[in-house]
Design a protein around this motif. Structure first.
Motif, mmCIF file in Angstrom:
data_model
loop_
_atom_site.group_PDB
_atom_site.id
_atom_site.type_symbol
_atom_site.label_atom_id
_atom_site.label_comp_id
_atom_site.label_asym_id
_atom_site.label_seq_id
_atom_site.Cartn_x
_atom_site.Cartn_y
_atom_site.Cartn_z
ATOM 1 N N VAL A 21 -5.345 64.999 6.172
ATOM 2 C CA VAL A 21 -5.169 63.728 5.649
ATOM 3 C C VAL A 21 -5.819 63.394 4.326
ATOM 4 C CG1 VAL A 21 -5.225 62.745 7.986
ATOM 5 C CG2 VAL A 21 -7.435 62.670 6.879
ATOM 6 N N VAL A 25 -6.769 61.580 12.798
ATOM 7 C CA VAL A 25 -6.595 60.330 12.783
ATOM 8 C C VAL A 25 -7.870 59.398 12.741
ATOM 9 C CG1 VAL A 25 -5.707 58.272 14.321
ATOM 10 C CG2 VAL A 25 -4.489 60.580 14.474
ATOM 11 N N LEU A 69 -8.606 59.651 9.131
ATOM 12 C CA LEU A 69 -7.726 58.752 8.318
ATOM 13 C C LEU A 69 -8.095 57.450 8.190
ATOM 14 C CD1 LEU A 69 -5.051 58.418 6.550
ATOM 15 C CD2 LEU A 69 -3.631 58.000 8.669
ATOM 16 N N ALA A 70 -8.541 56.859 9.485
ATOM 17 C CA ALA A 70 -8.901 55.695 9.648
ATOM 18 C C ALA A 70 -10.286 55.309 8.630
ATOM 19 C CB ALA A 70 -9.254 55.237 11.005
ATOM 20 N N ARG A 83 -9.181 55.282 4.909
ATOM 21 C CA ARG A 83 -8.587 54.144 4.713
ATOM 22 C C ARG A 83 -9.454 52.820 4.441
ATOM 23 N NH1 ARG A 83 -4.640 51.200 9.285
ATOM 24 N NH2 ARG A 83 -6.727 51.262 10.574
ATOM 25 N N ILE A 115 -1.293 53.247 10.503
ATOM 26 C CA ILE A 115 -1.742 54.587 10.935
ATOM 27 C C ILE A 115 -0.781 54.782 12.015
ATOM 28 C CG2 ILE A 115 -3.090 56.340 11.760
ATOM 29 C CD1 ILE A 115 -5.536 54.963 10.435
ATOM 30 N N ALA A 137 -4.618 54.155 16.275
ATOM 31 C CA ALA A 137 -3.391 54.198 15.565
ATOM 32 C C ALA A 137 -3.079 52.548 15.661
ATOM 33 C CB ALA A 137 -2.624 54.891 16.662
#
Ligand code: DX5
Ligand code: ZN
Length: 220
Positions: A122, A157, A160-161, A164, A173, A190
């Motif tokens: 990511v 994931v 990525l959070a 962000r 996402i 998500a």
């Protein structure tokens, strides 16, 4: 309370009755429709293309989330925008010019998404993240429905959070592939869950939809 958007993958629908399938999913209360476009080159499978997307557009007002699993996505952005896409997602691995494509999708008045294959970290998105509307994290190798969720993707994931939050970006996402009520709980960050086999092919779609929407901490 967390309530991810649910995007059934039409790849799992009965294509002999696609219009009825879409009407039924809409009546069930799904949020988006996920449309998988495969070219047999970027991924080892073919699905459907522009005429089918145009037909889908005619029978629903739901947002169409178009996942382009094709090489040279720049050649087709305008055509898919005209065919009725609301979100246009191309693969990071399919172009050296992600920024140019994001700009082009925005020029077409659509939301821009970037999809990442399971092995793509990511962190490649750290600079462009504030410019994109959605990141589709693939939790299976793209090309086929009905595969198993790859467990290491859950950590991606989460990263990525965090990325962000660090960049104060707002991209949604999305997690795509092998989503069931069990695996959905592995990716609580998500915002959008794509589900083919786990929803469209479920014996009881209403129950499957409710299970996908339940926060992971809520007892069933
Ligand atoms: C895979 C597709 C997915 C797939 C999801 O290449 O991008 O959207 O249709 O289907 P399930 O939920 O069955 O893995
Ligand atoms: Zn997809």
């Amino acid at each position: 309370m967390r309530r991810p958007l649910i995007a059934p993958s039409l790849l799992a629908a009965d294509f002999t009755r696609l219009g009825e399938e879409i009407t039924a999913l809409e009546a069930l209360g799904v949020d988006w429709l996920h449309c998988d476009i495969m070219d047999g080159v970027f991924v080892p499978n073919l699905s459907f293309g522009l005429p089918v997307l145009e037909a889908i557009r005619q029978v629903t007002t739901l947002p169409l989330d178009v996942h382009l699993m094709i090489i040279h996505p720049e050649r087709y952005l305008e055509a898919f925008a005209q065919a009725g896409a609301d979100v246009l997602t191309f693969h990071w691995e399919a172009t050296p010019h992600a920024d140019r494509l994001v700009q082009e999708i925005h020029r077409l008045g659509k939301k821009a998404g970037i999809a990442l294959n399971p092995a793509t970290p990511v962190e490649v998105l750290q600079d462009i993240l504030p410019e994109v509307d959605l990141v589709c994290v693939m939790s299976v190798n793209p090309g086929f429905g009905g595969q198993r969720f790859i467990p290491y993707v859950a950590a991606k994931v989460q990263r990525l959070a965090e990325l962000r939050a660090r960049c104060r970006a707002h991209a949604l996402i999305e997690v795509d592939g092998g989503i069931t009520s069990e695996t959905a709980a592995w990716v609580p960050q998500a915002d959008v869950l794509v589900a083919g086999q786990g929803l469209v092919r479920a014996a009881d779609r209403a129950q499957a939809l409710q299970a996908l929407r339940l926060p992971p901490s809520t007892p069933a």
